[in-house]
Design an enzyme around this catalytic site. Structure first.
Site, PDB file in Angstrom:
ATOM      1  N   LYS A 134       0.833  -1.203   0.000  1.00 13.40           N
ATOM      2  CA  LYS A 134       0.000   0.000   0.000  1.00 13.40           C
ATOM      3  C   LYS A 134       0.874   1.261   0.000  1.00 13.40           C
ATOM      4  O   LYS A 134       0.653   2.189  -0.788  1.00 13.40           O
ATOM      5  CB  LYS A 134      -0.930  -0.008   1.208  1.00 13.40           C
ATOM      6  CG  LYS A 134      -1.982   1.086   1.202  1.00 13.40           C
ATOM      7  CD  LYS A 134      -2.963   0.866   2.358  1.00 13.40           C
ATOM      8  CE  LYS A 134      -3.714  -0.444   2.199  1.00 13.40           C
ATOM      9  NZ  LYS A 134      -4.629  -0.723   3.332  1.00 13.40           N
ATOM     10  N   HIS A 136     -15.433  -7.941   1.231  1.00 16.64           N
ATOM     11  CA  HIS A 136     -14.474  -8.851   1.850  1.00 16.64           C
ATOM     12  C   HIS A 136     -14.637 -10.260   1.319  1.00 16.64           C
ATOM     13  O   HIS A 136     -13.666 -10.936   0.951  1.00 16.64           O
ATOM     14  CB  HIS A 136     -14.663  -8.816   3.370  1.00 16.64           C
ATOM     15  CG  HIS A 136     -13.849  -9.845   4.102  1.00 16.64           C
ATOM     16  ND1 HIS A 136     -14.345 -11.091   4.426  1.00 16.64           N
ATOM     17  CD2 HIS A 136     -12.575  -9.822   4.555  1.00 16.64           C
ATOM     18  CE1 HIS A 136     -13.409 -11.780   5.047  1.00 16.64           C
ATOM     19  NE2 HIS A 136     -12.328 -11.031   5.150  1.00 16.64           N
ATOM     20  N   SER A 183      14.786 -42.514  -8.869  1.00 22.67           N
ATOM     21  CA  SER A 183      13.513 -41.799  -8.803  1.00 22.67           C
ATOM     22  C   SER A 183      13.180 -41.613  -7.329  1.00 22.67           C
ATOM     23  O   SER A 183      13.126 -42.591  -6.579  1.00 22.67           O
ATOM     24  CB  SER A 183      12.399 -42.580  -9.508  1.00 22.67           C
ATOM     25  OG  SER A 183      11.183 -41.864  -9.443  1.00 22.67           O
ATOM     26  N   CYS A 196       8.849 -39.215  -8.285  1.00 25.17           N
ATOM     27  CA  CYS A 196       7.563 -39.847  -8.575  1.00 25.17           C
ATOM     28  C   CYS A 196       6.572 -39.749  -7.426  1.00 25.17           C
ATOM     29  O   CYS A 196       5.479 -40.304  -7.487  1.00 25.17           O
ATOM     30  CB  CYS A 196       7.746 -41.308  -8.979  1.00 25.17           C
ATOM     31  SG  CYS A 196       8.546 -42.338  -7.733  1.00 25.17           S
TER      32      CYS A 196
END
Length: 892
Positions: free
Chosen positions: A22, A451, A782, A850
């Site tokens: 901001k 909101h 793997s 994996c």
């Protein structure tokens, strides 16, 4: 000594780390010459010091004094002076947008004396007292921690006494009485009077904003959005401008493009005679921004010009807050706006076509989580449905669930396994936990900038706002439609975040067009393809061209393999053979494991061989020309054996009846012999292959025979054999030698050349730490990150997620579950060590992942940085992994 306070004229948009989003953007707008009320920003460094030491850093108070004096000089008035008071707002502003999660206090500087001066200067007594009551209400709730409902109840009492339904119909005397009532609430609840010293008001408000960084809702939101905890928030002190000075004043929120759809146009909400919090809180229904043109064309035209300037400057959708004070337009905030997943892809594509960004930059504007949202189903348009209401389409998607009317109920029911729709008149930041647990959010008040809408869009949750024709009665837990239909708590409703429609009962859902595109049902240039599908297609073309990391799929059936290939998988990274032994085949494995003679074992293996061969044949056909990594059997042993308790009871009952079954007794003795206290760490994986002779050899033979048959049919099968749960190279060597013998036998028998790699799954810490040794016998690695996470942390996933993970997340031990996103410090370090040592021993070694982390966006970026070759995930996550692999390559 560091500088802790910056005037808006001293910053810019690139200082978000220091000034927060901001403050940085207020400074940027000031630099652009836009009408921004003067003010200054207290840095995030000051906040971090305050939170760590429970006091302001040395020198901060003096800097605030100096900047406040400069502001007073520029404005020609002092903070809270009796005759013409300077009033300021105190607003939070973190680096990343956290809508509604932290605190804001408006109208600082008002007291019983200065309110008279404000009334005289404005020529409007009602306005002055209304501003004063807002200060007491916000200060009481935000700074003093008083229940906000007490103030709301006082307002409702005042309206009832006056016989009106809108607070705009309360006159100055009514509001003066309300101020007295509010001060009474403060004295009773806080044990002290409302502070009348303007500087004390400001100092307490600054501390409250700092403290709000660690408020429960802010902590929960940061965890959900993965915002680092150590950033802190800046505080913005801004001279007040007033939208509640009459019908020629007002406040609003605008977007340079529709944050829900991404379409260009005039989007936003406006509320006459109001302050900004009235819009974002959703407590009064707004009018569309386009109505401002009729109310105040000069301000509207100026706003449109500023919006165009900001979008061209930021080269993106901008979210803007503004106030009009008696015909004068003021800019209070801008930021790159939150948007839905569909809007993100459309806007990125539009900006490319408009020459504002490159196609490569467009990839950086979208992410895998957004793509996953686009793949969610939507309502079947051909299904019967009973519409009971309609609101604003705040955040798209199709949500079905049981209506609940408060956050706590939403959380409780969701944790009990129910799908819920949170129904509120309007949401507030305290509803965040309920919103996180709901399938969808429905409010009867508020607009696209309320909101509920902003938070839902950020979370990717379906939301319908401002369905004012629906009477949501939170107290009595029911909702009444204009047609007389009553929805009680627990009744099922369906909400469409794309159209804003609300339906009674459950509406069936169907696949999204994006899924149909990935599944090959519609092409990017077909008549069925809309602009969203084409935008996704263009992004995917770019990421596939950019990415280095390959993407494979975890698939165990020909059907899954075929779909994965359509989704863009470049092979199968994990074919789990234990899934092939479900149903009737489970008995064959049970007989094999319990066999007591070599003859019994051979018969069981002979029965399993053709079934396995058939499984692999279909998968190799679906993935012809692409690698298929087959993991040999890896389930815990107990999954293939009868339940010990059930079997014991059965044998005991039979003995009591004198009907003992010798087979059951023999089976019980075998199960007792093989029973394990912790099966996940017991006889499974490579250990099972070593203990049960011929089991892995049978599987390798089935793979080799299926591959040979595919070659003879003119295909190009590319199997890879993966040995699971290896902890030492000796285990791997034994199975590798046996496997190679079988492959050579089949090759000779079938008259074909078979040469496929044999590697291992790294899922134990010891394997990762001895990867250099294991690489001497493994042709590829793997990483099974699911089990590697379990064994590294000492967690049993199935148990801990249901027991203490929620507490760990709430207490901040985890920012996110390590099973959802890879623990890069611990598990990730093991992956790094194994990769480096494995490739040192075997240069150029192919290494992949994996575990399901292969489809997690943050984890994909980590694997890219490590230089792995591929990730593998479920077929549905393949497009997400492709996108994130491309984004990772673009980042370098």
């Amino acid at each position: 000594m560091p500088k802790y306070v910056y005037e808006f004229t001293e910053g810019n948009k690139d200082l978000k780390d220091l000034l927060g989003g901001k403050g940085a953007n207020l400074a940027e707008m000031t630099n652009l010459g836009l009408p921004v009320p003067p003010g200054f920003t207290i840095t995030t460094e000051a906040c971090r010091h305050y939170l760590e030491h429970s006091r302001n850093p040395d020198g901060l108070d003096a800097e605030i004094d100096a900047k406040l004096a400069a502001l007073e000089a520029a404005m020609g008035k002092r903070l809270g002076q009796p005759d013409d008071p300077l009033l300021v707002s105190v607003r939070s502003g973190a680096k990343f947008s956290m809508p509604g999660m932290m605190e804001t206090v408006l109208n600082i500087g008002l007291n019983d004396t200065s309110v008279q001066g404000l009334a005289a200067q404005a020529g409007d007594e009602r306005f002055a007292w209304d501003s004063y009551r807002r200060l007491i209400q916000m200060f009481g709730k935000t700074v003093l921690g008083i229940d906000g409902d007490l103030f709301e109840e006082a307002i409702e009492d005042a309206k009832r006494a006056k016989g009106v339904t809108d607070d705009l119909h309360l006159d100055a005397d009514d509001i003066r009485s309300l101020v007295a009532a509010f001060k009474g609430i403060v004295a009773a609840q806080a044990g002290r009077p409302f502070p009348t010293d303007p500087r004390e008001q400001m100092d307490l408000a600054i501390a409250a904003v700092f403290d709000s960084w660690n408020a429960p809702r802010a902590v929960l939101y940061r965890r959900q959005e993965r915002i680092p905890v150590d950033l802190g928030t800046a505080v913005n002190i801004c001279s007040m401008v007033f939208g509640n000075l009459g019908m020629d004043s007002g406040t609003g929120v605008a977007f340079t493009r529709d944050p829900a759809s991404g379409q260009q146009g005039v989007y936003g909400d406006y509320l006459a005679n109001a302050q900004g919090e009235d819009v974002v809180a959703g407590i009064r229904n707004t009018v569309p921004l386009s109505e401002l043109e009729k109310l105040d064309k000069a301000s509207y035209d100026e706003l449109m010009a500023i919006m165009e300037k900001l979008e061209n400057h930021y080269r993106d959708l901008c979210d803007i807050e503004f106030t009009i004070e008696r015909g004068k337009l003021w800019m209070l905030q801008t930021r790159v706006g939150k948007r839905t997943a569909a809007a993100a892809f459309r806007i990125a594509d539009q900006l490319v076509d408009q020459g504002m960004i490159s196609r490569a930059e467009a990839v950086s504007r979208v992410n895998g989580d957004q793509l996953a949202q686009l793949m969610f189903p939507h309502f079947d348009e051909s299904a019967e449905r009973r519409r009971i209401g309609r609101g604003m389409n705040a955040s798209p998607g199709a949500a079905v669930g049981k209506a609940v009317f408060d956050s706590a109920t939403a959380v409780a029911r969701a944790r009990a396994g129910e799908k819920v729709i949170l129904c509120r008149r309007e949401t507030n930041p305290d509803d965040l936990e309920g919103m996180l647990n709901a399938q969808g959010i429905l409010t009867s008040r508020g607009g696209k900038t309320s909101h509920a809408a902003v938070v839902a869009r950020g979370m990717g949750t379906t939301c319908v706002c401002g369905a004012e024709e629906l009477d949501i009665d939170v107290k009595n837990r029911r909702m009444t439609a204009p047609g007389g239909e009553v929805v009680e708590e627990g009744d099922t409703i369906s909400i469409d975040g794309g159209s804003g429609e609300v339906f009674l009962g459950e509406v069936p859902v169907v696949d999204s067009p994006v899924v149909r595109y990935f599944d090959g049902e519609i092409g990017p240039d077909s008549a069925e393809a809309d602009d969203l599908v084409r935008a996704v297609h263009r992004v995917m073309e770019q990421v596939d061209a950019d990415r280095r990391l390959g993407v494979r799929a975890n698939a165990d059936t020909p059907e899954d393999a075929a779909r994965a290939r359509r989704m863009g998988a470049q092979g199968i990274g994990l074919c789990r053979t234990e899934h092939m032994f479900l149903g009737d085949r489970r008995l064959l494995v049970e007989r094999l494991i319990l066999s007591e003679t070599e003859d019994e074992q051979e018969k069981s293996l002979a029965a399993l061989l053709p079934l396995q061969r058939e499984d692999f044949a279909g998968i190799f056909e679906a993935m012809d020309g692409l690698p298929v990594t087959v993991r040999l059997l890896d389930p815990p042993l107990h999954e293939f054996l009868p339940d010990l308790t059930e079997l014991s009871v059965r044998v005991a009952l039979a003995e009591a009846r004198g009907e003992q079954d010798e087979n059951d007794l023999r089976l019980l003795q075998a199960v007792q012999r093989l029973h394990e206290q912790n099966p996940m760490l017991g006889l499974r994986g490579v250990r099972l292959g070593l203990v049960v002779p011929g089991l892995f050899a049978m599987q390798v033979r089935a793979i080799a025979q299926a591959a040979a048959a595919r070659i003879k049919a003119g295909g190009d099968p590319r199997p890879e054999v993966m040995i699971p749960l290896v902890g030492t190279v000796q285990e791997l060597e034994i199975i590798r030698e046996e496997s190679l013998r079988v492959v050579h036998e089949v090759a000779a028998e079938q008259g074909v050349e078979l040469d496929f790699p044999i590697g291992t799954m790294i899922e134990l810490p010891r394997a990762a730490l001895t990867a250099g040794q294991i690489a001497q016998s493994a042709e590829f690695f793997s990483f099974g990150t699911n089990d590697l996470t379990q064994t590294t942390w000492g967690f049993s996933r199935d148990d801990v997620e249901a027991s203490f993970f929620s507490a760990y997340l709430e207490k901040g031990v985890f920012g996110v579950s390590p099973f959802e996103s890879l623990d890069t410090d611990g598990v990730g370090r093991l992956v790094r060590i194994a990769t480096e040592e494995g490739r040192a021993a075997r240069p150029g070694m192919k290494i992949g992942v994996c575990g399901e982390h292969g489809g997690d966006p943050a984890s994909v970026h980590f694997f890219h940085r490590l230089g792995l070759d591929y990730v593998s995930c479920s077929p549905f996550r393949v497009p997400v992994a492709r996108l994130e692999a491309g984004r990772a390559a673009a980042r370098g």
